[in-house]
Motif scaffolding. Structure first.
Motif, PDB file in Angstrom:
ATOM      1  N   SER A  86       9.347   2.700  -0.701  1.00  0.00           N
ATOM      2  CA  SER A  86      10.272   2.413   0.387  1.00  0.00           C
ATOM      3  C   SER A  86      11.621   2.029  -0.196  1.00  0.00           C
ATOM      4  CB  SER A  86       9.729   1.281   1.268  1.00  0.00           C
ATOM      5  OG  SER A  86      10.564   1.061   2.387  1.00  0.00           O
ATOM      6  N   ASP A  87      12.641   1.996   0.658  1.00  0.00           N
ATOM      7  CA  ASP A  87      13.997   1.681   0.204  1.00  0.00           C
ATOM      8  C   ASP A  87      14.159   0.224  -0.201  1.00  0.00           C
ATOM      9  OD1 ASP A  87      14.796   4.256   0.558  1.00  0.00           O
ATOM     10  OD2 ASP A  87      15.809   3.930   2.475  1.00  0.00           O
ATOM     11  N   THR A  88      13.320  -0.658   0.313  1.00  0.00           N
ATOM     12  CA  THR A  88      13.454  -2.080   0.011  1.00  0.00           C
ATOM     13  C   THR A  88      12.135  -2.632  -0.526  1.00  0.00           C
ATOM     14  OG1 THR A  88      12.770  -2.836   2.218  1.00  0.00           O
ATOM     15  CG2 THR A  88      15.105  -2.333   1.897  1.00  0.00           C
ATOM     16  N   PRO A  89      12.201  -3.585  -1.458  1.00  0.00           N
ATOM     17  CA  PRO A  89      10.971  -4.200  -1.960  1.00  0.00           C
ATOM     18  C   PRO A  89      10.159  -4.878  -0.851  1.00  0.00           C
ATOM     19  CG  PRO A  89      12.826  -4.733  -3.387  1.00  0.00           C
ATOM     20  CD  PRO A  89      13.396  -4.076  -2.168  1.00  0.00           C
ATOM     21  N   GLY A  90      10.861  -5.533   0.088  1.00  0.00           N
ATOM     22  CA  GLY A  90      10.158  -6.247   1.156  1.00  0.00           C
ATOM     23  C   GLY A  90       9.332  -5.339   2.041  1.00  0.00           C
ATOM     24  N   SER A  91       9.880  -4.194   2.426  1.00  0.00           N
ATOM     25  CA  SER A  91       9.128  -3.273   3.282  1.00  0.00           C
ATOM     26  C   SER A  91       7.996  -2.615   2.504  1.00  0.00           C
ATOM     27  CB  SER A  91      10.060  -2.222   3.884  1.00  0.00           C
ATOM     28  OG  SER A  91      10.700  -1.463   2.872  1.00  0.00           O
ATOM     29  N   ALA A  92       8.224  -2.308   1.219  1.00  0.00           N
ATOM     30  CA  ALA A  92       7.164  -1.732   0.401  1.00  0.00           C
ATOM     31  C   ALA A  92       6.005  -2.712   0.265  1.00  0.00           C
ATOM     32  CB  ALA A  92       7.710  -1.349  -0.974  1.00  0.00           C
ATOM     33  N   TRP A  93       6.322  -3.994   0.044  1.00  0.00           N
ATOM     34  CA  TRP A  93       5.295  -5.034  -0.083  1.00  0.00           C
ATOM     35  C   TRP A  93       4.491  -5.139   1.213  1.00  0.00           C
ATOM     36  CZ3 TRP A  93       3.199  -9.394   1.865  1.00  0.00           C
ATOM     37  CH2 TRP A  93       2.527 -10.269   1.001  1.00  0.00           C
ATOM     38  N   ALA A  94       5.191  -5.156   2.347  1.00  0.00           N
ATOM     39  CA  ALA A  94       4.536  -5.317   3.645  1.00  0.00           C
ATOM     40  C   ALA A  94       3.580  -4.172   3.937  1.00  0.00           C
ATOM     41  CB  ALA A  94       5.596  -5.425   4.745  1.00  0.00           C
ATOM     42  N   ILE A  95       4.031  -2.954   3.710  1.00  0.00           N
ATOM     43  CA  ILE A  95       3.221  -1.782   4.063  1.00  0.00           C
ATOM     44  C   ILE A  95       2.065  -1.605   3.094  1.00  0.00           C
ATOM     45  CG2 ILE A  95       3.302   0.729   4.382  1.00  0.00           C
ATOM     46  CD1 ILE A  95       6.349   0.266   5.038  1.00  0.00           C
ATOM     47  N   ALA A  96       2.293  -1.903   1.814  1.00  0.00           N
ATOM     48  CA  ALA A  96       1.221  -1.755   0.833  1.00  0.00           C
ATOM     49  C   ALA A  96       0.043  -2.672   1.156  1.00  0.00           C
ATOM     50  CB  ALA A  96       1.755  -2.041  -0.569  1.00  0.00           C
ATOM     51  N   ARG A  97       0.329  -3.845   1.716  1.00  0.00           N
ATOM     52  CA  ARG A  97      -0.732  -4.805   1.984  1.00  0.00           C
ATOM     53  C   ARG A  97      -1.238  -4.791   3.415  1.00  0.00           C
ATOM     54  NH1 ARG A  97       1.944  -6.219  -2.283  1.00  0.00           N
ATOM     55  NH2 ARG A  97       1.035  -7.565  -3.892  1.00  0.00           N
ATOM     56  N   TYR A  98      -0.414  -4.403   4.359  1.00  0.00           N
ATOM     57  CA  TYR A  98      -0.816  -4.485   5.758  1.00  0.00           C
ATOM     58  C   TYR A  98      -0.739  -3.140   6.496  1.00  0.00           C
ATOM     59  CZ  TYR A  98      -0.628  -9.541   5.162  1.00  0.00           C
ATOM     60  OH  TYR A  98      -0.849 -10.826   4.736  1.00  0.00           O
ATOM     61  N   GLY A  99      -0.331  -2.100   5.813  1.00  0.00           N
ATOM     62  CA  GLY A  99      -0.256  -0.786   6.453  1.00  0.00           C
ATOM     63  C   GLY A  99      -1.624  -0.152   6.636  1.00  0.00           C
ATOM     64  N   LYS A 100      -1.663   0.937   7.383  1.00  0.00           N
ATOM     65  CA  LYS A 100      -2.930   1.602   7.702  1.00  0.00           C
ATOM     66  C   LYS A 100      -3.444   2.455   6.548  1.00  0.00           C
ATOM     67  CE  LYS A 100      -1.984   1.937  12.678  1.00  0.00           C
ATOM     68  NZ  LYS A 100      -1.820   2.872  13.836  1.00  0.00           N
ATOM     69  N   PHE A 101      -2.542   2.918   5.684  1.00  0.00           N
ATOM     70  CA  PHE A 101      -2.923   3.870   4.655  1.00  0.00           C
ATOM     71  C   PHE A 101      -2.875   3.236   3.270  1.00  0.00           C
ATOM     72  CE2 PHE A 101      -0.630   6.040   8.113  1.00  0.00           C
ATOM     73  CZ  PHE A 101      -1.682   6.784   8.639  1.00  0.00           C
ATOM     74  N   SER A 102      -3.692   3.782   2.375  1.00  0.00           N
ATOM     75  CA  SER A 102      -3.727   3.254   1.004  1.00  0.00           C
ATOM     76  C   SER A 102      -2.480   3.631   0.224  1.00  0.00           C
ATOM     77  CB  SER A 102      -4.969   3.767   0.274  1.00  0.00           C
ATOM     78  OG  SER A 102      -4.976   5.185   0.228  1.00  0.00           O
ATOM     79  N   SER A 103      -1.817   4.709   0.612  1.00  0.00           N
ATOM     80  CA  SER A 103      -0.539   5.080  -0.004  1.00  0.00           C
ATOM     81  C   SER A 103       0.359   5.684   1.067  1.00  0.00           C
ATOM     82  CB  SER A 103      -0.745   6.077  -1.156  1.00  0.00           C
ATOM     83  OG  SER A 103      -1.323   7.288  -0.692  1.00  0.00           O
ATOM     84  N   GLN A 104       1.627   5.369   0.990  1.00  0.00           N
ATOM     85  CA  GLN A 104       2.560   5.802   2.026  1.00  0.00           C
ATOM     86  C   GLN A 104       3.984   5.836   1.488  1.00  0.00           C
ATOM     87  OE1 GLN A 104       2.141   3.589   5.654  1.00  0.00           O
ATOM     88  NE2 GLN A 104       3.896   4.544   6.650  1.00  0.00           N
ATOM     89  N   ILE A 105       4.755   6.799   1.964  1.00  0.00           N
ATOM     90  CA  ILE A 105       6.178   6.885   1.641  1.00  0.00           C
ATOM     91  C   ILE A 105       6.960   6.687   2.928  1.00  0.00           C
ATOM     92  CG2 ILE A 105       8.032   8.342   0.759  1.00  0.00           C
ATOM     93  CD1 ILE A 105       5.993   9.769  -0.957  1.00  0.00           C
ATOM     94  N   VAL A 106       7.829   5.692   2.946  1.00  0.00           N
ATOM     95  CA  VAL A 106       8.637   5.399   4.133  1.00  0.00           C
ATOM     96  C   VAL A 106       9.915   6.222   4.076  1.00  0.00           C
ATOM     97  CG1 VAL A 106       9.814   3.605   5.449  1.00  0.00           C
ATOM     98  CG2 VAL A 106       7.705   3.062   4.203  1.00  0.00           C
ATOM     99  N   PRO A 107      10.178   7.064   5.095  1.00  0.00           N
ATOM    100  CA  PRO A 107      11.414   7.844   5.085  1.00  0.00           C
ATOM    101  C   PRO A 107      12.640   6.937   5.032  1.00  0.00           C
ATOM    102  CG  PRO A 107       9.898   8.649   6.770  1.00  0.00           C
ATOM    103  CD  PRO A 107       9.332   7.354   6.260  1.00  0.00           C
ATOM    104  N   LYS A 108      13.679   7.417   4.443  1.00  0.00           N
ATOM    105  CA  LYS A 108      14.903   6.633   4.273  1.00  0.00           C
ATOM    106  C   LYS A 108      15.418   6.126   5.621  1.00  0.00           C
ATOM    107  CE  LYS A 108      19.410   6.836   1.960  1.00  0.00           C
ATOM    108  NZ  LYS A 108      19.052   5.734   1.042  1.00  0.00           N
ATOM    109  N   GLY A 109      15.721   4.835   5.690  1.00  0.00           N
ATOM    110  CA  GLY A 109      16.253   4.231   6.898  1.00  0.00           C
ATOM    111  C   GLY A 109      15.226   3.937   7.982  1.00  0.00           C
ATOM    112  N   MET A 110      13.934   4.097   7.687  1.00  0.00           N
ATOM    113  CA  MET A 110      12.891   3.917   8.705  1.00  0.00           C
ATOM    114  C   MET A 110      12.071   2.642   8.480  1.00  0.00           C
ATOM    115  SD  MET A 110      13.161   6.338  10.895  1.00  0.00           S
ATOM    116  CE  MET A 110      11.579   6.254  11.728  1.00  0.00           C
ATOM    117  N   GLN A 111      12.628   1.688   7.752  1.00  0.00           N
ATOM    118  CA  GLN A 111      11.878   0.469   7.478  1.00  0.00           C
ATOM    119  C   GLN A 111      11.522  -0.284   8.758  1.00  0.00           C
ATOM    120  OE1 GLN A 111      14.731   1.265   5.995  1.00  0.00           O
ATOM    121  NE2 GLN A 111      14.487   1.162   3.785  1.00  0.00           N
TER     122      GLN A 111
END
Length: 204
Positions: free
Chosen positions: A89-114
């Motif tokens: 993801s574009d930001t460490p905070g959003s990457a941290w959030a999704i890695a631990r609480y997201g639905k998928f084991s791996s995910q790429i967040v499109p730019k600007g979609m945090q």
């Protein structure tokens, strides 16, 4: 004992905090194959909650893009026997959030979609303390999306500055520096000039 009573085949081992730290350091060094900018995430101190930051800016093209890099690192770690959750993801905070609480084991967040991606995640995904999450839930705030619309001033007055700061970091409104740990190589070069008073050493 309760767990063993329910699952007789359960393997139980004593916690070795020092070994965990060493293993995480080894894993961090291994991740240097993807980028020279790697750091251990010590946001949470609970056992098993540590992670690794990778700043892959300018490096993903070596793996045919972000998707190729994420697939390569997750597949290799799975082969090693690790349980892996990774997010780009574009930001460490959003990457941290999704890695631990997201639905998928791996995910790429499109730019600007945090914001759209983390809106439905619980407030704990913002790396807030348990006490702070409980206090926010008492006033009806349980998801990140609900927090976004709350005015800054009342939020800061009642709950302190950390809530909005973590939210702004996740959304990219506030920069979040990561203390990167560069690789240290065990080589020493020593240069001794003709003047006996002057010597210099360079460590690589």
């Amino acid at each position: 004992s309760d767990a063993l009573a329910m699952y007789s085949n359960l393997s139980v081992f004593e916690v070795d905090l020092l070994a965990d730290k060493i293993e995480l350091k080894v894993l961090m060094d291994w991740c240097g194959r993807y980028t020279p900018f790697v750091a251990v995430d010590n946001t949470c101190e609970r056992i098993g909650d540590s992670g690794i930051w990778l700043d892959i800016t300018g490096c993903d093209h070596l793996f045919n893009g972000e998707e190729g890099l994420l697939h390569d690192i997750t597949s290799r770690l799975l082969e090693f026997g690790w349980t892996v959750r990774g997010t780009i993801s574009d930001t460490p905070g959003s990457a941290w959030a999704i890695a631990r609480y997201g639905k998928f084991s791996s995910q790429i967040v499109p730019k600007g979609m945090q914001q759209a991606t983390i809106a439905q995640l619980p407030l704990a995904a913002l790396r807030l303390s348990t006490v702070l999450v409980e206090d926010l839930s008492k006033v009806g705030l349980r998801k990140i999306g609900e927090l976004i619309s709350v005015p800054r001033a009342p939020l800061r007055t009642r709950f302190g500055p950390n809530v909005r700061r973590r939210l702004d970091q996740a959304l990219g409104l506030e920069r979040e520096p990561i203390s990167l740990q560069l690789h240290h190589y065990p080589y020493l070069s020593r240069f001794i000039l003709s003047d006996p008073v002057f010597t210099s050493e360079a460590v690589m």
